[in-house]
Design a protein around this motif. Sequence first.
Motif, PDB file in Angstrom:
ATOM      1  N   LYS A   1      -0.652  -0.093 -13.037  1.00  0.00           N
ATOM      2  CA  LYS A   1      -1.688   0.524 -12.199  1.00  0.00           C
ATOM      3  C   LYS A   1      -1.180   1.803 -11.546  1.00  0.00           C
ATOM      4  N   GLU A   2       0.054   1.768 -11.073  1.00  0.00           N
ATOM      5  CA  GLU A   2       0.640   2.947 -10.448  1.00  0.00           C
ATOM      6  C   GLU A   2       0.749   4.097 -11.462  1.00  0.00           C
TER       7      GLU A   2
ATOM      8  N   GLU B   1      -1.173   7.754 -11.299  1.00  0.00           N
ATOM      9  CA  GLU B   1      -0.446   9.026 -11.402  1.00  0.00           C
ATOM     10  C   GLU B   1      -1.041   9.893 -12.508  1.00  0.00           C
ATOM     11  N   GLU B   2      -1.379   9.277 -13.631  1.00  0.00           N
ATOM     12  CA  GLU B   2      -1.954  10.017 -14.752  1.00  0.00           C
ATOM     13  C   GLU B   2      -3.334  10.575 -14.386  1.00  0.00           C
ATOM     14  N   GLU B   3      -4.109   9.827 -13.618  1.00  0.00           N
ATOM     15  CA  GLU B   3      -5.428  10.309 -13.174  1.00  0.00           C
ATOM     16  C   GLU B   3      -5.290  11.485 -12.225  1.00  0.00           C
TER      17      GLU B   3
END
Length: 124
Positions: free
Chosen positions: A114-115, A119-121
């Motif tokens: 999820k983290e 970060e990618e978003e």
Amino acid sequence: MSDTLWNYDEPIKDLPGVDVPDWIEQDITGSTVQAIVQGGCSSGAYMPAVTYYDARKTMSEHGDEVLQYVENHWGELPSPQTGESWSGIAVFYLSMAVECWANAIASELEDAIKELEEEEEEEE
């Protein structure tokens, strides 16, 4: 059941803070971990632990580490069934260790995925 893990088909070894023991295939994915948690190795979720040849090979190379992991987790080393073959003993302990590891890491793994997705978003 975690959709996060089910949908993660990349090797987890590269995720921050995730340690894949040498006695588990290094390309294991989040979806495989979730399948192990849900049905155990013998469900077909992780065949290297239940295939006699593969389990014997892994235990020959990493048996001491596997047994220590099981003993640390359970507080003792459970006994296989009386009269079990060497291959059966290898499957017994390796499956137990893999299932213990998968259950222990699932929540941490889900958080790491999820983290990473967050970060990618943010980068987009």
